[in-house]
Write a protein that holds these residues in place. Structure first.
Motif, PDB file in Angstrom:
ATOM      1  N   LYS A  68       0.813  -1.222   0.000  1.00  0.00           N
ATOM      2  CA  LYS A  68       0.000   0.000   0.000  1.00  0.00           C
ATOM      3  C   LYS A  68       0.850   1.277   0.000  1.00  0.00           C
ATOM      4  N   LYS A  69       2.113   1.148   0.398  1.00  0.00           N
ATOM      5  CA  LYS A  69       3.015   2.308   0.441  1.00  0.00           C
ATOM      6  C   LYS A  69       2.409   3.479   1.213  1.00  0.00           C
ATOM      7  N   VAL A  70       1.973   3.182   2.434  1.00  0.00           N
ATOM      8  CA  VAL A  70       1.319   4.175   3.279  1.00  0.00           C
ATOM      9  C   VAL A  70       2.350   5.099   3.916  1.00  0.00           C
ATOM     10  N   ASP A  71       2.107   6.407   3.835  1.00  0.00           N
ATOM     11  CA  ASP A  71       2.995   7.353   4.502  1.00  0.00           C
ATOM     12  C   ASP A  71       2.293   8.696   4.626  1.00  0.00           C
ATOM     13  N   VAL A  72       2.835   9.557   5.473  1.00  0.00           N
ATOM     14  CA  VAL A  72       2.394  10.940   5.610  1.00  0.00           C
ATOM     15  C   VAL A  72       3.576  11.820   5.249  1.00  0.00           C
ATOM     16  N   GLN A  73       3.330  12.787   4.388  1.00  0.00           N
ATOM     17  CA  GLN A  73       4.412  13.642   3.920  1.00  0.00           C
ATOM     18  C   GLN A  73       5.015  14.427   5.072  1.00  0.00           C
ATOM     19  N   LYS A  74       6.332  14.384   5.159  1.00  0.00           N
ATOM     20  CA  LYS A  74       7.045  15.148   6.183  1.00  0.00           C
ATOM     21  C   LYS A  74       7.623  16.409   5.569  1.00  0.00           C
ATOM     22  N   ASN A  75       7.695  17.441   6.368  1.00  0.00           N
ATOM     23  CA  ASN A  75       8.347  18.662   5.909  1.00  0.00           C
ATOM     24  C   ASN A  75       9.857  18.451   5.844  1.00  0.00           C
ATOM     25  N   ALA A  76      10.505  19.208   4.998  1.00  0.00           N
ATOM     26  CA  ALA A  76      11.964  19.134   4.935  1.00  0.00           C
ATOM     27  C   ALA A  76      12.541  19.505   6.296  1.00  0.00           C
ATOM     28  N   GLU A  77      13.516  18.738   6.742  1.00  0.00           N
ATOM     29  CA  GLU A  77      14.065  18.933   8.079  1.00  0.00           C
ATOM     30  C   GLU A  77      15.537  19.339   8.011  1.00  0.00           C
ATOM     31  N   GLU A  78      15.911  20.193   8.901  1.00  0.00           N
ATOM     32  CA  GLU A  78      17.302  20.591   8.995  1.00  0.00           C
ATOM     33  C   GLU A  78      18.090  19.513   9.737  1.00  0.00           C
ATOM     34  N   ALA A  79      19.397  19.540   9.589  1.00  0.00           N
ATOM     35  CA  ALA A  79      20.232  18.595  10.322  1.00  0.00           C
ATOM     36  C   ALA A  79      20.002  18.756  11.825  1.00  0.00           C
ATOM     37  N   LEU A  80      19.990  17.643  12.513  1.00  0.00           N
ATOM     38  CA  LEU A  80      19.674  17.646  13.934  1.00  0.00           C
ATOM     39  C   LEU A  80      20.813  18.255  14.754  1.00  0.00           C
ATOM     40  N   ASP A  81      20.504  19.307  15.466  1.00  0.00           N
ATOM     41  CA  ASP A  81      21.438  19.876  16.450  1.00  0.00           C
ATOM     42  C   ASP A  81      21.006  19.335  17.801  1.00  0.00           C
ATOM     43  N   MET A  82      21.647  18.215  18.206  1.00  0.00           N
ATOM     44  CA  MET A  82      21.190  17.497  19.385  1.00  0.00           C
ATOM     45  C   MET A  82      21.189  18.368  20.639  1.00  0.00           C
ATOM     46  N   SER A  83      22.247  19.107  20.851  1.00  0.00           N
ATOM     47  CA  SER A  83      22.340  19.896  22.079  1.00  0.00           C
ATOM     48  C   SER A  83      21.269  20.983  22.119  1.00  0.00           C
ATOM     49  N   ALA A  84      21.032  21.637  20.968  1.00  0.00           N
ATOM     50  CA  ALA A  84      20.019  22.686  20.931  1.00  0.00           C
ATOM     51  C   ALA A  84      18.623  22.103  21.112  1.00  0.00           C
ATOM     52  N   THR A  85      18.389  20.939  20.483  1.00  0.00           N
ATOM     53  CA  THR A  85      17.075  20.297  20.597  1.00  0.00           C
ATOM     54  C   THR A  85      16.803  19.865  22.034  1.00  0.00           C
ATOM     55  N   LEU A  86      17.803  19.238  22.661  1.00  0.00           N
ATOM     56  CA  LEU A  86      17.631  18.793  24.042  1.00  0.00           C
ATOM     57  C   LEU A  86      17.437  19.980  24.985  1.00  0.00           C
ATOM     58  N   LYS A  87      18.163  21.056  24.723  1.00  0.00           N
ATOM     59  CA  LYS A  87      18.021  22.242  25.562  1.00  0.00           C
ATOM     60  C   LYS A  87      16.608  22.795  25.478  1.00  0.00           C
ATOM     61  N   LYS A  88      16.054  22.806  24.242  1.00  0.00           N
ATOM     62  CA  LYS A  88      14.694  23.320  24.072  1.00  0.00           C
ATOM     63  C   LYS A  88      13.674  22.399  24.726  1.00  0.00           C
ATOM     64  N   LEU A  89      13.892  21.086  24.586  1.00  0.00           N
ATOM     65  CA  LEU A  89      12.967  20.124  25.186  1.00  0.00           C
ATOM     66  C   LEU A  89      12.925  20.260  26.699  1.00  0.00           C
ATOM     67  N   PHE A  90      14.098  20.334  27.308  1.00  0.00           N
ATOM     68  CA  PHE A  90      14.142  20.313  28.770  1.00  0.00           C
ATOM     69  C   PHE A  90      14.050  21.699  29.397  1.00  0.00           C
ATOM     70  N   SER A  91      13.793  22.701  28.562  1.00  0.00           N
ATOM     71  CA  SER A  91      13.395  24.002  29.102  1.00  0.00           C
ATOM     72  C   SER A  91      11.880  24.110  29.166  1.00  0.00           C
ATOM     73  N   ASN A  92      11.213  23.096  28.613  1.00  0.00           N
ATOM     74  CA  ASN A  92       9.751  23.057  28.588  1.00  0.00           C
ATOM     75  C   ASN A  92       9.271  22.160  29.735  1.00  0.00           C
ATOM     76  N   LYS A  93       8.721  22.751  30.786  1.00  0.00           N
ATOM     77  CA  LYS A  93       8.312  21.979  31.961  1.00  0.00           C
ATOM     78  C   LYS A  93       7.206  20.988  31.638  1.00  0.00           C
ATOM     79  N   ASN A  94       6.286  21.384  30.764  1.00  0.00           N
ATOM     80  CA  ASN A  94       5.236  20.439  30.372  1.00  0.00           C
ATOM     81  C   ASN A  94       5.849  19.170  29.802  1.00  0.00           C
ATOM     82  N   TYR A  95       6.958  19.342  29.058  1.00  0.00           N
ATOM     83  CA  TYR A  95       7.569  18.189  28.405  1.00  0.00           C
ATOM     84  C   TYR A  95       8.311  17.301  29.402  1.00  0.00           C
ATOM     85  N   TYR A  96       9.317  17.859  30.091  1.00  0.00           N
ATOM     86  CA  TYR A  96      10.147  16.958  30.908  1.00  0.00           C
ATOM     87  C   TYR A  96       9.377  16.403  32.106  1.00  0.00           C
ATOM     88  N   GLU A  97       8.417  17.169  32.621  1.00  0.00           N
ATOM     89  CA  GLU A  97       7.565  16.607  33.671  1.00  0.00           C
ATOM     90  C   GLU A  97       6.643  15.538  33.084  1.00  0.00           C
TER      91      GLU A  97
END
Length: 457
Positions: free
Chosen positions: A236-265
Motif C-alpha cells: 500500500k506504500k502508506v505514509d504521511v508527507q514530512k516537511n523538509a528537516e534541517e540537520a539535527l542539532d542534538m544539544s540545541a534540541t535537548l536544551k529546548k525540550l528540557f526548558s519546557n516543563k510540560n515536556y520533561y515533567e
C-alpha cells in the motif's frame, strides 16, 4: 479488520460533526493512512496483554520467586527503554513508513524467537525474545504516535491521538483472550501451582517442557499476523508527507525540550503512569489468587474474568473521555480520573473482600485516558522537536520494566507466597504492594495540577 472498519465508521461520524466547524479531526487525504496506522495501535496491544499473565505462568511453571518472574516485564518494557531514542533519531532522518516496516520486522523476529527459547526451556532466552520483540514495538510507537499527531489540524491533535489510542485496548482484550484460550487453559501447571490430572503420570521435566511450548504458540501466531501486515504496508506504500528537516542539532534540541516543563515533567509522569498500568494488570492475577485462598472450592474466582472486565472498563472510558474532551480540558479531566483512581486503589489495598477486587478493576476505568493525554500535553506546540520529544515519552514506558520489580520484591518480603507477612497487622503483602501503583497515580495528579497552573498563568 474489525479495528479498521470501526475506525472508518467513527471517522465518518466525526466528519459529519466537524464539517460544520473549522476543525476536522482527520482530513480526507489522511483517511487511509490514519486507518492503517490505527490498526497498529490495535496490534501492539495484543502482546502487551498477552505477556502480563506470563509473570504468574512462569512463576508457577518454573517455581521461581515473584521478583524473578517479574523479569518478564523488565525484559518486555526494557526494550522500549533501549530502542526509543534510536528509533526517534531514525524517524527524524527517514520516512515514517520506513520506521513502521522496521518495527514490524523486529516485532516478527522477537515473536518467532519464542519458539527456540521455549524448546530449550531456557527462561533467559525467553527474556531475550521479549526484549527483541519490544524493539519493534518501540519503533512502531515512536513512529505511529507523532504520525497521527501530524495528520491534520494541531488543535485536534490530542483528540485524534485519543481516537487512535482507543483501539489499543481492543488489542489488549484480544491478547487476554489468546492468553486464556491458548495458554492458561492448556497448561499442565495450574495458576495455584498444582498440576492438572492430565500431567499426573509425567515427570517434572516433561511438564515444564510441555508448558513452555504452550507459552510459545500464541507468540508464533501473532508473529505471522505481523508478517502479513508488513506485506500490506509494503504493497500500500502508506505514509504521511514530512516537511523538509534541517540537520539535527542534538544539544540545541535537548536544551529546548528540557526548558519546557510540560515536556520533561510529562516524561517523568509517563514513566509512573505506565508503571501503574502494568502493575495493576500484571498483579491482579495474584490479587485474585490470594482472595481464592479464603473461598470455598465452588466459589473460586477466575482472574481472567476480572482482567477482561478491567480492559472493558479501560476501553469504554477511552471512548467516553474522548467525547468529554470536547467540553472539559484534557488536563482537568485527567486530574479528576487520577484522584478517582487513587481512591479506588486505596480501597483495594485495605479491603479484604471482593469489593476490593471490584475497586481494582475500576482503577482501569480511571487510567484509560492517561497515556495519550500525557503524550499530547507534553508535546503540545513543540514543533519539529516533537519527533525527538516523542522518544522521551516512549522511553517513559520503561517504567513498566522497573516498577513491577519493586512490587514483586514487596510481595516476596515474607517468602514466595502472597500473604506470608502482614503490614499494619491486617494487610497481606499482595494487597500492600499496590501502594506502589497508588504512588504512581499521585504523581499523575501532581502533573495535572502543575499543567493547569501553568496554563492559567
Amino acid at each position: 479488520p474489525h479495528a479498521t472498519h470501526n475506525t472508518y465508521c467513527i471517522l465518518h461520524l466525526h466528519f459529519k460533526h466537524y464539517n460544520m466547524s473549522k476543525s476536522i479531526v482527520v482530513e480526507k487525504k489522511y483517511l487511509l493512512p490514519f486507518i492503517l496506522v490505527t490498526s497498529l495501535f490495535f496490534l501492539w496491544g495484543v502482546p502487551n496483554d498477552l505477556t502480563n499473565p506470563m509473570v504468574e505462568v512462569f512463576k508457577n511453571v518454573l517455581d521461581i520467586s515473584n521478583s524473578k518472574a517479574s523479569l518478564v516485564q523488565f525484559a518486555f518494557y526494557g526494550g522500549y527503554g533501549t530502542m526509543a531514542i534510536p528509533a526517534a533519531l531514525f524517524i527524524r532522518k527517514y520516512r515514517y513508513s520506513t520506521g513502521i516496516l522496521i518495527g514490524l520486522g523486529l516485532f516478527f523476529a522477537g515473536s518467532i524467537l519464542m519458539y527456540p527459547a521455549t524448546q530449550l526451556t531456557n527462561y533467559n532466552f525467553v527474556l531475550v525474545s521479549l526484549y527483541v520483540l519490544t524493539f519493534g514495538l518501540a519503533f512502531l510507537e515512536t513512529t505511529a504516535n507523532p504520525m497521527v499527531l501530524a495528520m491534520g489540524d494541531p488543535k485536534t491533535a490530542t483528540l485524534r491521538l485519543n481516537l487512535a489510542q482507543a483501539f489499543n485496548p481492543m488489542g489488549a482484550l484480544t491478547g487476554q483472550f489468546i492468553a486464556k484460550a491458548l495458554v492458561k487453559d492448556k497448561l499442565y501447571t495450574q495458576m495455584d501451582g498444582t498440576l492438572s490430572e492430565a500431567s499426573s503420570s509425567l515427570a517434572k521435566e516433561d511438564v515444564i517442557f510441555h508448558d513452555m511450548n504452550v507459552v510459545s504458540y500464541p507468540y508464533i501466531l501473532v508473529g505471522f499476523i505481523v508478517l502479513a501486515i508488513f506485506v500490506m504496508f509494503v504493497l500500500k506504500k502508506v505514509d504521511v508527507q514530512k516537511n523538509a528537516e534541517e540537520a539535527l542539532d542534538m544539544s540545541a534540541t535537548l536544551k529546548k525540550l528540557f526548558s519546557n516543563k510540560n515536556y520533561y515533567e510529562g516524561v517523568i509522569t509517563q514513566f509512573f503512569y505506565v508503571a501503574c498500568q502494568i502493575m495493576v494488570w500484571t498483579y491482579i492475577y495474584q490479587y485474585v489468587t490470594a482472595l481464592n485462598v479464603t473461598r470455598s472450592p465452588e466459589n473460586q474466582l477466575d482472574a481472567t474474568v476480572y482482567v477482561y472486565a478491567s480492559t472493558i472498563c479501560f476501553l469504554s472510558a477511552r471512548w467516553i473521555c474522548t467525547f468529554l474532551m470536547r467540553y472539559i480540558s484534557s488536563a482537568k479531566l485527567m486530574l479528576i480520573m487520577a484522584l478517582l483512581g487513587s481512591t479506588f486503589m486505596t480501597y483495594a489495598i485495605i479491603s479484604d473482600t471482593i469489593l476490593g477486587l471490584y475497586s481494582l478493576v475500576a482503577v482501569s476505568f480511571c487510567m484509560s485516558l492517561m497515556f495519550p493525554t500525557i503524550y499530547g500535553l507534553a508535546l503540545q506546540n513543540m514543533g519539529d522537536e516533537a519527533k525527538l520529544g516523542s522518544a522521551g515519552l516512549i522511553l517513559g514506558i520503561v517504567g513498566g520494566a522497573v516498577m513491577p520489580l519493586f512490587q514483586g520484591m514487596v510481595i516476596d518480603v515474607g517468602g514466595k507466597g502472597l500473604s506470608d507477612s502482614l503490614f499494619f497487622g491486617f494487610i497481606p503483602e499482595i494487597r500492600f504492594s499496590f501502594v506502589i501503583p497508588l504512588f504512581c497515580l499521585v504523581i499523575v495528579a501532581i502533573y495535572c495540577l502543575r499543567t493547569l497552573k501553568r496554563s492559567k498563568a
